[in-house]
Design a protein around this motif. Sequence first.
Motif, PDB file in Angstrom:
ATOM      1  N   LEU A 251       0.833  -1.213   0.000  1.00  0.00           N
ATOM      2  CA  LEU A 251       0.000   0.000   0.000  1.00  0.00           C
ATOM      3  C   LEU A 251       0.863   1.255   0.000  1.00  0.00           C
ATOM      4  CD1 LEU A 251      -2.785  -1.042   2.568  1.00  0.00           C
ATOM      5  CD2 LEU A 251      -2.981  -0.912   0.076  1.00  0.00           C
ATOM      6  N   ALA A 252       1.988   1.216   0.701  1.00  0.00           N
ATOM      7  CA  ALA A 252       2.877   2.382   0.715  1.00  0.00           C
ATOM      8  C   ALA A 252       3.498   2.614  -0.651  1.00  0.00           C
ATOM      9  CB  ALA A 252       3.966   2.187   1.769  1.00  0.00           C
ATOM     10  N   ASP A 253       3.811   1.558  -1.381  1.00  0.00           N
ATOM     11  CA  ASP A 253       4.363   1.716  -2.728  1.00  0.00           C
ATOM     12  C   ASP A 253       3.382   2.418  -3.659  1.00  0.00           C
ATOM     13  OD1 ASP A 253       6.659   0.470  -1.922  1.00  0.00           O
ATOM     14  OD2 ASP A 253       6.079  -1.521  -2.659  1.00  0.00           O
ATOM     15  N   HIS A 254       2.093   2.240  -3.414  1.00  0.00           N
ATOM     16  CA  HIS A 254       1.074   2.896  -4.236  1.00  0.00           C
ATOM     17  C   HIS A 254       0.650   4.246  -3.670  1.00  0.00           C
ATOM     18  CE1 HIS A 254       0.539  -0.508  -6.888  1.00  0.00           C
ATOM     19  NE2 HIS A 254       0.364  -1.320  -5.871  1.00  0.00           N
ATOM     20  N   GLY A 255       1.263   4.683  -2.583  1.00  0.00           N
ATOM     21  CA  GLY A 255       0.947   5.981  -2.016  1.00  0.00           C
ATOM     22  C   GLY A 255      -0.381   6.030  -1.300  1.00  0.00           C
ATOM     23  N   LEU A 256      -0.839   4.899  -0.775  1.00  0.00           N
ATOM     24  CA  LEU A 256      -2.140   4.849  -0.103  1.00  0.00           C
ATOM     25  C   LEU A 256      -2.013   4.951   1.406  1.00  0.00           C
ATOM     26  CD1 LEU A 256      -3.758   1.988  -2.219  1.00  0.00           C
ATOM     27  CD2 LEU A 256      -4.108   4.446  -2.452  1.00  0.00           C
ATOM     28  N   VAL A 257      -0.866   4.569   1.960  1.00  0.00           N
ATOM     29  CA  VAL A 257      -0.648   4.688   3.401  1.00  0.00           C
ATOM     30  C   VAL A 257       0.707   5.346   3.628  1.00  0.00           C
ATOM     31  CG1 VAL A 257      -2.050   2.669   3.980  1.00  0.00           C
ATOM     32  CG2 VAL A 257       0.410   2.385   3.549  1.00  0.00           C
TER      33      VAL A 257
ATOM     34  N   THR B 125      -0.941   5.368   8.889  1.00  0.00           N
ATOM     35  CA  THR B 125      -2.219   6.017   8.633  1.00  0.00           C
ATOM     36  C   THR B 125      -2.430   6.100   7.135  1.00  0.00           C
ATOM     37  OG1 THR B 125      -3.576   7.977   9.065  1.00  0.00           O
ATOM     38  CG2 THR B 125      -1.246   8.340   8.564  1.00  0.00           C
ATOM     39  N   LEU B 126      -3.680   6.343   6.721  1.00  0.00           N
ATOM     40  CA  LEU B 126      -3.991   6.515   5.305  1.00  0.00           C
ATOM     41  C   LEU B 126      -3.530   7.890   4.841  1.00  0.00           C
ATOM     42  CD1 LEU B 126      -7.636   5.075   5.192  1.00  0.00           C
ATOM     43  CD2 LEU B 126      -5.559   3.945   4.414  1.00  0.00           C
ATOM     44  N   THR B 127      -3.149   7.977   3.587  1.00  0.00           N
ATOM     45  CA  THR B 127      -2.820   9.287   3.028  1.00  0.00           C
ATOM     46  C   THR B 127      -4.076  10.139   2.989  1.00  0.00           C
ATOM     47  OG1 THR B 127      -3.139   8.361   0.816  1.00  0.00           O
ATOM     48  CG2 THR B 127      -0.884   8.447   1.669  1.00  0.00           C
ATOM     49  N   PRO B 128      -3.951  11.463   3.018  1.00  0.00           N
ATOM     50  CA  PRO B 128      -5.117  12.336   3.203  1.00  0.00           C
ATOM     51  C   PRO B 128      -6.257  12.101   2.220  1.00  0.00           C
ATOM     52  CG  PRO B 128      -3.108  13.590   3.474  1.00  0.00           C
ATOM     53  CD  PRO B 128      -2.698  12.230   3.021  1.00  0.00           C
ATOM     54  N   ARG B 129      -5.950  11.847   0.948  1.00  0.00           N
ATOM     55  CA  ARG B 129      -7.029  11.748  -0.027  1.00  0.00           C
ATOM     56  C   ARG B 129      -7.100  10.350  -0.652  1.00  0.00           C
ATOM     57  NH1 ARG B 129      -4.806  17.175  -2.363  1.00  0.00           N
ATOM     58  NH2 ARG B 129      -5.842  18.690  -1.026  1.00  0.00           N
ATOM     59  N   ALA B 130      -6.707   9.353   0.087  1.00  0.00           N
ATOM     60  CA  ALA B 130      -6.648   7.996  -0.473  1.00  0.00           C
ATOM     61  C   ALA B 130      -8.022   7.477  -0.889  1.00  0.00           C
ATOM     62  CB  ALA B 130      -6.021   7.047   0.550  1.00  0.00           C
TER      63      ALA B 130
ATOM     64  N   GLU C 195     -10.976   9.432  -1.366  1.00  0.00           N
ATOM     65  CA  GLU C 195     -11.952  10.414  -1.828  1.00  0.00           C
ATOM     66  C   GLU C 195     -12.602  10.012  -3.141  1.00  0.00           C
ATOM     67  OE1 GLU C 195     -10.587  14.376  -1.975  1.00  0.00           O
ATOM     68  OE2 GLU C 195      -9.883  14.409   0.089  1.00  0.00           O
ATOM     69  N   GLY C 196     -11.933   9.229  -3.943  1.00  0.00           N
ATOM     70  CA  GLY C 196     -12.513   8.822  -5.210  1.00  0.00           C
ATOM     71  C   GLY C 196     -13.765   7.978  -5.051  1.00  0.00           C
ATOM     72  N   PHE C 197     -13.970   7.418  -3.847  1.00  0.00           N
ATOM     73  CA  PHE C 197     -15.154   6.622  -3.596  1.00  0.00           C
ATOM     74  C   PHE C 197     -16.130   7.356  -2.685  1.00  0.00           C
ATOM     75  CE2 PHE C 197     -12.187   3.552  -5.119  1.00  0.00           C
ATOM     76  CZ  PHE C 197     -12.953   2.637  -5.806  1.00  0.00           C
ATOM     77  N   GLY C 198     -15.971   8.646  -2.549  1.00  0.00           N
ATOM     78  CA  GLY C 198     -16.926   9.419  -1.774  1.00  0.00           C
ATOM     79  C   GLY C 198     -16.712   9.356  -0.280  1.00  0.00           C
ATOM     80  N   ILE C 199     -15.553   8.873   0.192  1.00  0.00           N
ATOM     81  CA  ILE C 199     -15.271   8.801   1.621  1.00  0.00           C
ATOM     82  C   ILE C 199     -14.199   9.829   1.932  1.00  0.00           C
ATOM     83  CG2 ILE C 199     -14.583   7.279   3.519  1.00  0.00           C
ATOM     84  CD1 ILE C 199     -15.291   4.932   1.706  1.00  0.00           C
ATOM     85  N   ARG C 200     -14.566  10.902   2.586  1.00  0.00           N
ATOM     86  CA  ARG C 200     -13.628  11.992   2.856  1.00  0.00           C
ATOM     87  C   ARG C 200     -13.075  11.850   4.276  1.00  0.00           C
ATOM     88  NH1 ARG C 200     -12.696  16.683   0.323  1.00  0.00           N
ATOM     89  NH2 ARG C 200     -14.465  16.310  -1.052  1.00  0.00           N
ATOM     90  N   LEU C 201     -11.771  11.810   4.374  1.00  0.00           N
ATOM     91  CA  LEU C 201     -11.148  11.703   5.683  1.00  0.00           C
ATOM     92  C   LEU C 201     -11.253  13.023   6.442  1.00  0.00           C
ATOM     93  CD1 LEU C 201      -7.937   9.687   4.785  1.00  0.00           C
ATOM     94  CD2 LEU C 201     -10.097   8.856   5.675  1.00  0.00           C
ATOM     95  N   PRO C 202     -11.243  12.966   7.772  1.00  0.00           N
ATOM     96  CA  PRO C 202     -11.392  14.206   8.554  1.00  0.00           C
ATOM     97  C   PRO C 202     -10.327  15.254   8.250  1.00  0.00           C
ATOM     98  CG  PRO C 202     -11.693  12.264   9.941  1.00  0.00           C
ATOM     99  CD  PRO C 202     -11.195  11.776   8.615  1.00  0.00           C
ATOM    100  N   ASP C 203      -9.087  14.822   7.959  1.00  0.00           N
ATOM    101  CA  ASP C 203      -8.010  15.787   7.746  1.00  0.00           C
ATOM    102  C   ASP C 203      -7.756  16.055   6.272  1.00  0.00           C
ATOM    103  OD1 ASP C 203      -7.163  13.274   7.228  1.00  0.00           O
ATOM    104  OD2 ASP C 203      -5.163  13.508   8.128  1.00  0.00           O
ATOM    105  N   ALA C 204      -8.670  15.648   5.403  1.00  0.00           N
ATOM    106  CA  ALA C 204      -8.469  15.867   3.974  1.00  0.00           C
ATOM    107  C   ALA C 204      -8.758  17.322   3.627  1.00  0.00           C
ATOM    108  CB  ALA C 204      -9.368  14.947   3.162  1.00  0.00           C
ATOM    109  N   GLY C 205      -8.094  17.802   2.567  1.00  0.00           N
ATOM    110  CA  GLY C 205      -8.326  19.160   2.118  1.00  0.00           C
ATOM    111  C   GLY C 205      -9.578  19.258   1.266  1.00  0.00           C
ATOM    112  N   ASN C 206      -9.736  20.379   0.596  1.00  0.00           N
ATOM    113  CA  ASN C 206     -10.916  20.584  -0.230  1.00  0.00           C
ATOM    114  C   ASN C 206     -10.762  20.018  -1.630  1.00  0.00           C
ATOM    115  OD1 ASN C 206     -12.238  21.977   1.826  1.00  0.00           O
ATOM    116  ND2 ASN C 206     -11.213  23.905   1.271  1.00  0.00           N
ATOM    117  N   GLY C 207      -9.562  19.544  -1.954  1.00  0.00           N
ATOM    118  CA  GLY C 207      -9.347  18.986  -3.284  1.00  0.00           C
ATOM    119  C   GLY C 207     -10.068  17.661  -3.451  1.00  0.00           C
TER     120      GLY C 207
END
Length: 499
Positions: free
Chosen positions: A338-344, A352-357, A359-371
């Motif tokens: 997962l780290a090789d793919h930039g997901l954790v 921990t998960l990367t901030p926007r890992a 978002e493509g499925f509609g699940i926004r993490l608490p610390d994610a930005g507006n992008g």
Amino acid sequence: MTDSTHQPLPQRHLTRLRGPQGLSQLPSAAADLILLGDLTGRYATGSYSRLGSDRRSVVLRADRQGAAEHGHRITAAIACHVARAGGTVDQLTQLLLHPDHEGGRHTRHIAVRSGQARALDYIRRVWSSASKTISTTIALSSRHDVYEVLAALRDRIETTPWRGERGRTALRVLRAHLNFAEIAGGPLHHASERQTAEEAGISRTTLRAVYETVLKPGGWLRRLRVGHGQEGSTWYLGDGSIPGHGGTALLSRFRSTQFPPDPALEEWTTPETATTADIDSTVLGQLMGHDAFAHHALGSAALMIISALHQHPHQSVSDLVGTSSVSRATTYRTLRRLADHGLVQHTGETWTLTPRALEGFGIRLPDAGNGHTPARGWDKVAEQHGTWGVAARRKALHTAERAAYQEALDRLAEHRGRAVVLVHDGRQVLVPAPRPDEVPATWHTPDGLVLDPLTGRPAADWRVATDGRLILITPSDQRSYDELAAAHAEALSEWESVA
């Protein structure tokens, strides 16, 4: 069971039964059903109709068949009410055989037609089925109760350790059924194998394996009716409370030395994992159908770790082993992938998960930005592992299988039984199989006269009955229609046996 069991109860029986006899929870709807019958037609749905031979249109059943089906549904409903209220089979027998109770009309009709012993045997069978159903189901009186039951089931699923590849695959299937149940509004829902396989992102072969080895034996799923045609199977979600078969008992297939645990599937016991887990099954349910989590890609272990990290960020490897129920070696291997793919990402000893890992499925993490990061990241992962397009190919295969199955049903519906040729007065008369839809319109006139297949003229001694059967009437026949139909069926049977 003594004769006193069958003595009719007085009209105040409901009040008396709610007291010392233990039916204190009998609702007013059950009393109305017992006393007055099915006034609203709630239990008549589907009783008087069925799918036609074309498998698309609806045709009416015979009145006797429809009434029997309707009566059986009422009887089964009364039995469930009595069983849920803590009653006995003797009390059910009293209620059904009372002459003033409309709800017991079907049972009394069986007693009159086939005898008291047959009616009592029927009551015992209905009671056995009702008792089994009540013991494995929960009464849901409102939409709020449904939400509570499904939420409690989701919590139980998320805290049950699903060890090994087979256990994690079973979790994907169970989560798919939970999605269907939430849409249906209760544990009772309908789903086909292909539909479930597409939702869970696995093959039908794997789906059937976890059905039979994990979910059904463990009490998580119960198939009430097998699907047919365009109707999916009817399922009921359980809570996995069968002793010795829950999520913690995912070892060999039948706990026999003939089926030892498979080390490649990680089915050996793993003492390092905890007895409880803690994941977010909503994340798992949204990700599991994607090609990136196919068997030869990230797999189910990545699903478990991502779901665990989404539930509780900043976990160490030791924490993840407990919350995700994934062995330590597999956890290290999956985290690196997962780290090789930039997901954790990890900070010190925690991951921990990367901030926007997600978002493509509609699940926004608490610390994610507006992008917004689209799902093409997951597509790229699938491409790198060679699994891109697996879900689309599976769906296309299922579509082709559905079309072939429907075509087979259509051919079966259009199939005509083997023709029987009777010699009558030196002539050969073609008689179709005794089914209502087997007599072509070109063989008879609107008024029921049968056309001679040789001359095209009406045959004086043949008639088409109201159910479509051809009846041969001779001058010596002074019998009723039912007797003629029985004689006709017997003649056809004898002819086929001789042939």
